[in-house]
Motif scaffolding. Structure first.
Motif, PDB file in Angstrom:
ATOM      1  N   ALA A 113       0.885  -1.131   0.056  1.00 58.27           N
ATOM      2  CA  ALA A 113       0.002  -0.088   0.070  1.00 58.27           C
ATOM      3  C   ALA A 113       0.926   1.212  -0.014  1.00 58.27           C
ATOM      4  O   ALA A 113       1.983   1.163   0.643  1.00 58.27           O
ATOM      5  N   THR A 114       0.381   2.229  -0.772  1.00 57.52           N
ATOM      6  CA  THR A 114       1.245   3.579  -0.927  1.00 57.52           C
ATOM      7  C   THR A 114       0.809   4.223   0.438  1.00 57.52           C
ATOM      8  O   THR A 114       0.005   3.971   1.133  1.00 57.52           O
ATOM      9  N   ALA A 115       1.769   5.290   0.714  1.00 61.76           N
ATOM     10  CA  ALA A 115       1.153   6.157   1.832  1.00 61.76           C
ATOM     11  C   ALA A 115      -0.257   6.855   1.428  1.00 61.76           C
ATOM     12  O   ALA A 115      -0.662   7.274   0.309  1.00 61.76           O
ATOM     13  N   GLY A 210       8.218  -2.657  -1.026  1.00 58.15           N
ATOM     14  CA  GLY A 210       7.477  -3.895  -0.579  1.00 58.15           C
ATOM     15  C   GLY A 210       8.293  -4.881   0.307  1.00 58.15           C
ATOM     16  O   GLY A 210       7.758  -5.883   0.940  1.00 58.15           O
ATOM     17  N   SER A 211       9.312  -4.409   0.717  1.00 55.96           N
ATOM     18  CA  SER A 211      10.343  -4.906   1.622  1.00 55.96           C
ATOM     19  C   SER A 211      10.245  -4.481   2.922  1.00 55.96           C
ATOM     20  O   SER A 211      10.752  -5.396   3.842  1.00 55.96           O
ATOM     21  N   ILE A 212       9.479  -3.554   2.867  1.00 55.19           N
ATOM     22  CA  ILE A 212       9.461  -2.778   4.345  1.00 55.19           C
ATOM     23  C   ILE A 212       8.048  -2.974   4.697  1.00 55.19           C
ATOM     24  O   ILE A 212       6.805  -2.555   4.156  1.00 55.19           O
ATOM     25  N   ALA A 213       7.853  -3.000   6.119  1.00 54.41           N
ATOM     26  CA  ALA A 213       6.380  -3.255   6.595  1.00 54.41           C
ATOM     27  C   ALA A 213       5.881  -1.996   6.731  1.00 54.41           C
ATOM     28  O   ALA A 213       6.467  -0.867   7.089  1.00 54.41           O
ATOM     29  N   LEU A 214       4.439  -1.774   6.932  1.00 50.79           N
ATOM     30  CA  LEU A 214       3.728  -0.750   7.136  1.00 50.79           C
ATOM     31  C   LEU A 214       4.066  -0.470   8.588  1.00 50.79           C
ATOM     32  O   LEU A 214       4.247  -1.367   9.624  1.00 50.79           O
ATOM     33  N   SER A 215       4.405   1.064   8.913  1.00 49.94           N
ATOM     34  CA  SER A 215       4.537   1.210  10.214  1.00 49.94           C
ATOM     35  C   SER A 215       3.606   1.233  11.047  1.00 49.94           C
ATOM     36  O   SER A 215       2.132   1.819  10.969  1.00 49.94           O
ATOM     37  N   SER A 220      -0.795   6.014   8.178  1.00 50.42           N
ATOM     38  CA  SER A 220      -0.891   6.334   6.616  1.00 50.42           C
ATOM     39  C   SER A 220       0.638   6.125   6.033  1.00 50.42           C
ATOM     40  O   SER A 220       0.807   6.469   4.671  1.00 50.42           O
ATOM     41  N   SER A 221       1.291   5.206   6.367  1.00 49.37           N
ATOM     42  CA  SER A 221       2.711   5.086   6.001  1.00 49.37           C
ATOM     43  C   SER A 221       2.482   4.137   4.725  1.00 49.37           C
ATOM     44  O   SER A 221       1.545   3.571   4.667  1.00 49.37           O
ATOM     45  N   ALA A 222       3.906   3.979   3.959  1.00 52.62           N
ATOM     46  CA  ALA A 222       3.586   2.996   3.023  1.00 52.62           C
ATOM     47  C   ALA A 222       4.419   1.769   3.294  1.00 52.62           C
ATOM     48  O   ALA A 222       5.200   1.861   4.368  1.00 52.62           O
ATOM     49  N   GLY A 223       4.108   0.491   2.801  1.00 50.79           N
ATOM     50  CA  GLY A 223       4.923  -0.522   3.139  1.00 50.79           C
ATOM     51  C   GLY A 223       3.960  -1.814   2.579  1.00 50.79           C
ATOM     52  O   GLY A 223       2.853  -1.832   2.057  1.00 50.79           O
ATOM     53  N   TYR A 224       4.637  -3.087   3.130  1.00 53.18           N
ATOM     54  CA  TYR A 224       3.732  -4.214   2.500  1.00 53.18           C
ATOM     55  C   TYR A 224       2.580  -4.580   3.424  1.00 53.18           C
ATOM     56  O   TYR A 224       2.771  -4.375   4.607  1.00 53.18           O
ATOM     57  N   ILE A 225       1.486  -5.006   2.831  1.00 52.74           N
ATOM     58  CA  ILE A 225       0.463  -5.550   3.544  1.00 52.74           C
ATOM     59  C   ILE A 225       0.897  -7.249   3.698  1.00 52.74           C
ATOM     60  O   ILE A 225       0.647  -7.760   4.895  1.00 52.74           O
TER      61      ILE A 225
END
Length: 473
Positions: A113-115, A210-215, A220-225
């Motif tokens: 997911a994007t920010a 996509g290698s970083i998890a959502l904060s 509202s942060s970006a990262g992988y689901i």
């Protein structure tokens, strides 16, 4: 003039001309008509009987061909004790064995997911680019986004460009804040296949790794689901990994698909072995087809008394030498030893002949033979010297195109055509005879009328001669 209307007597003779003609014609027609009717019934009965026999033979031949298959005996099965968690298949070269498989995790595809961006978000006044990669080593796909595109338009342009890349984009909205974000989903599983998005201009707000998890602390942060990952499993305790849930090569010549995690210390049992079930089904089909052939031939060659008066019901092929020769040849092959160790005759498989000539299977003995002498069973049935080939050669001359049964059916069909022609010829002769007799009888009736008229005239002449004493009226 004589009458030709049925049932009316001759006017002059007083004879029932039509009835007489009908009786004479029927007396002439009946014997030949009865002969043709008997011949037609006999011919049709034999033709139908041969067709029924040929149908039973065809089914029997098909069953034999299915059993006379090296592929059938080469087939291997891979049976899972828990098909909701694992399914498998094995090639003909797979080695028989039993394996314990535990599934720690399934292979997953990246979902990121994007920010979150404000509801009125739009790209810059000039064209910008979003580059979408599937893993850090991917060269990526650069998607040009038109100037002033809102989030929905951006999504549509991405999907149009990425439709063949296995990546799609959707929008998720927050009803409370009005913020929205793009969610990218990949179809390819495996570690390192993370979706990575990088934009130019203000589209950099849609960057995601996509290698970083959502904060956890920033909604509202970006990262992988879901992070792309390999399937993790063990075979007989050996830890293994695979980029997809469809696994090939972990066990030689066996493919399996992981469907769900297993409970701890509750492994799946995968049994690889010879396809005894398929072979047994083909053997039973062969026996059923043989029994149908015997039942059909018995029905067609028997005489059965039916009803209270014991009227015989005669089969269409009673006393037929072709049927006797066929069954004799087949039965001789059934009892002819094959010469193979372990399985020499059908009785070794628990298949025996009953009093009515049909076969019966001892399922326990058959299962035991398949378990202990599987290769010998295959050698017994298959190959040029196997039982199926030998029996097929025995019946092929009867059932093949231009064979005995087809020749006989063609001859009977010719006889039926000849009977039809004779019947039509008989009808024509009868019509001609009827017309001739009616003409003759009507001429006779007319002659009687003329004679009667002459007799009356002579009587009047004689009555008027001088000296003739008239009778008192």
């Amino acid at each position: 003039m004589a009458s030709v209307i049925g049932g009316i007597t001759g006017v002059n003779s007083g004879l029932p001309i039509t009835d007489m003609v009908t009786a004479i014609v029927n007396a002439e027609k009946a014997p030949k008509e009865a002969q043709l009717a008997r011949l037609e019934k006999s011919t049709t009965t034999k033709f139908s009987a041969l067709g029924e026999l040929k149908g039973a033979l065809s089914a029997f031949q098909t069953a034999m061909k299915n059993l006379n298959s090296v592929t059938l005996f080469e087939a291997r099965t891979a049976v899972s004790s828990n098909t909701s968690a694992l399914t498998a298949s094995a090639s003909k070269t797979a080695t028989s064995g039993t394996y314990k498989i535990e599934v720690q995790s399934l292979a997953t595809a990246s979902k990121v997911a994007t920010a979150a961006v404000a509801s009125g978000f739009a790209s810059d006044a000039s064209e910008q680019t979003l580059t979408v990669k599937l893993g850090a080593g991917d060269t990526g796909t650069a998607v040009t986004i038109a100037a002033g595109s809102d989030l929905a338009s951006t999504r549509d342009q991405l999907n149009a460009a990425l439709k063949d890349k296995g990546i799609s984009a959707t929008i998720v909205n927050n009803p409370v804040s009005g913020e929205s974000r793009l969610v990218f989903s990949a179809t390819e599983t495996g570690a390192g296949k993370d979706v990575i998005v990088a934009g130019t201009g203000n589209l950099s707000a849609l960057d995601v790794d996509g290698s970083i998890a959502l904060s956890a602390g920033n909604a509202s942060s970006a990262g992988y689901i879901v992070q792309a990952a390999n399937a993790e499993f063990t075979v007989d305790g050996l830890p293994l990994s695979n980029a997809t849930n469809k696994v090939s090569g972990a066990i030689a010549d066996v493919d399996f698909e992981l469907l769900a995690k297993t409970e701890v210390d509750k492994p799946i049992t995968l049994t690889v072995g010879q396809d005894s079930t398929g072979v047994k089904a083909s053997i039973k089909s062969f026996v059923d087809a043989y029994n149908k052939l015997i039942a059909t031939s018995n029905k067609l060659t028997s005489v059965t008394k039916v009803g209270e008066d014991g009227t015989p019901l005669v089969g269409g092929l009673v006393g037929d030498s072709s049927v006797r020769n066929l069954l004799s040849a087949v039965r001789n092959e059934l009892v002819n030893p094959s010469g193979h160790d372990g399985v020499r005759v059908l009785a070794d498989l628990g298949i025996t002949t009953q009093n009515d000539g049909t076969l019966k299977i001892d399922d326990t003995k058959l299962s035991s033979a398949l378990q202990d002498n599987f290769d010998a069973v295959g050698a017994f049935f298959t190959g040029d010297t196997g039982l199926m080939s030998r029996m097929d050669k025995r019946i092929d001359g009867f059932i093949q195109t231009g064979g005995i049964l087809e020749q006989r059916m063609k001859a009977l069909e010719s006889t039926r055509s000849d009977i039809k022609a004779q019947t039509e010829s008989l009808d024509r002769r009868v019509e001609q005879m009827q017309a001739r007799l009616l003409s003759q009888f009507n001429a006779m009736d007319a002659l009687v009328g003329q004679l009667n008229s002459t007799s009356e005239q002579l009587s009047q002449v004689f009555a008027n001669l001088p000296g003739v004493v008239k009778k008192d009226s």
